[in-house]
Design a protein around this motif. Structure first.
Motif, mmCIF file in Angstrom:
data_model
loop_
_atom_site.group_PDB
_atom_site.id
_atom_site.type_symbol
_atom_site.label_atom_id
_atom_site.label_comp_id
_atom_site.label_asym_id
_atom_site.label_seq_id
_atom_site.Cartn_x
_atom_site.Cartn_y
_atom_site.Cartn_z
ATOM 1 N N GLU A 141 -29.895 -13.240 36.436
ATOM 2 C CA GLU A 141 -29.424 -12.134 37.261
ATOM 3 C C GLU A 141 -27.902 -11.985 37.201
ATOM 4 O O GLU A 141 -27.384 -10.872 37.239
ATOM 5 N N TRP A 142 -27.178 -13.095 37.104
ATOM 6 C CA TRP A 142 -25.732 -13.002 36.898
ATOM 7 C C TRP A 142 -25.444 -12.281 35.580
ATOM 8 O O TRP A 142 -24.525 -11.475 35.494
ATOM 9 N N SER A 143 -26.261 -12.590 34.573
ATOM 10 C CA SER A 143 -26.093 -11.930 33.275
ATOM 11 C C SER A 143 -26.384 -10.440 33.379
ATOM 12 O O SER A 143 -25.667 -9.612 32.794
ATOM 13 N N ALA A 144 -27.411 -10.092 34.135
ATOM 14 C CA ALA A 144 -27.801 -8.694 34.264
ATOM 15 C C ALA A 144 -26.730 -7.866 34.961
ATOM 16 O O ALA A 144 -26.347 -6.783 34.487
ATOM 17 N N ILE A 145 -26.225 -8.358 36.084
ATOM 18 C CA ILE A 145 -25.222 -7.583 36.816
ATOM 19 C C ILE A 145 -23.933 -7.466 36.009
ATOM 20 O O ILE A 145 -23.273 -6.420 36.014
ATOM 21 N N THR A 146 -23.590 -8.519 35.268
ATOM 22 C CA THR A 146 -22.412 -8.460 34.401
ATOM 23 C C THR A 146 -22.606 -7.422 33.310
ATOM 24 O O THR A 146 -21.696 -6.643 32.994
ATOM 25 N N ALA A 147 -23.812 -7.381 32.731
ATOM 26 C CA ALA A 147 -24.103 -6.436 31.652
ATOM 27 C C ALA A 147 -24.019 -4.995 32.142
ATOM 28 O O ALA A 147 -23.429 -4.131 31.469
#
Length: 264
Positions: A141-147
């Motif tokens: 989820e950290w990766s998703a919001i960053t993306a």
């Protein structure tokens, strides 16, 4: 502060885009590379139902808070896919469930074995499996919001940026849930810390890696996390993961970028 699951479920809504002027894309289309990245994102969001299916065979689904969250999380992610598919549709790119199902069939036995493997792992590990699941989910989820935020900044298209920020806002609540759960559960169990660290260090890869061609993963990671600014975002994700109990020093996102050959 503990995550309030009851408040989350009561306020969960589909991401809205009815008020956005998507017709502008007919006169101001997005670049081909950006559409390729959005297509990847849409496919990943639509595949959330597969991840949920696998987790229903593990100890995670037995806890009320987990079940409530995953139900709403799955629905919100589906509508993220619908929103992105609508943007793609304005560019003549059709994304539908028949195509998603076809992609799943191409995975063959891998797709069929995933829920079995999850079930076995859950039984072997026991209650600590939930902590591993939460730490893994936090990384995703950290990766998703960053993306999503990175994509909004790169394109500078006002309509796309607004849509992506709305999606990112919902992803922020997903991050809060996973992080809160992971932190609490990892802090209570050294065994969970060891298992989560081992799993993340040895098996984590960018979301979508298990269902997409390597060339697509390389394109998206290069698009969103390549160069100095992209690496800065990757390091922020790694720093967040390292902040969880027992995860100090992990650099799983940067490591994955290096393995994919994404230039810094």
């Amino acid at each position: 502060m503990a995550f309030d699951v009851d408040k989350y479920t009561a306020t969960s809504v589909n991401v809205n885009w009815d008020d956005l002027d998507l017709e502008r894309f007919r006169e101001h289309p997005l670049p081909a590379g950006s559409l390729r990245t959005l297509r990847y994102m849409a496919d990943v969001e639509y595949h959330t139902v597969c991840y949920t299916r696998d987790l229903l065979t593990t100890p995670s689904h037995k806890e009320a808070d987990m079940s409530a969250f995953m139900t709403m999380w799955n629905r919100e992610e589906f509508w993220h896919g619908e929103a992105l598919a609508t943007v793609l549709g304005m560019h003549g790119i059709v994304v539908d469930f028949d195509e998603i199902k076809a992609d799943r069939l191409k995975l063959g036995w891998k797709d069929k074995l995933d829920p079995i493997k999850q079930s076995i792992a859950g039984k072997l590990v026991g209650a600590d499996f939930v902590a591993v699941h939460m730490a893994w989910g936090a990384a995703n989820e950290w990766s998703a919001i960053t993306a999503y935020n990175r994509m909004a900044d790169l394109e500078e298209d006002p309509v796309l940026a607004e849509l992506l920020k709305r999606i990112a806002k919902q992803e922020a609540r997903h991050v809060a849930f996973y992080t809160s759960q992971a932190r609490d559960r990892l802090a209570k169990s050294r065994k969970a810390q060891v298992l989560a660290r081992f799993a993340l260090k040895n098996f984590w890869a960018p979301v979508g890696s298990s269902i997409m061609e390597r060339t697509e993963v390389q394109h998206v990671m290069g698009h969103l996390m390549g160069g100095a600014e992209g690496r800065k975002g990757a390091r922020k994700i790694d720093a967040a993961i390292s902040g969880l109990p027992g995860m100090e020093g992990l650099t799983i996102v940067e490591d994955s970028l290096d393995k994919l050959g994404v230039a810094a």
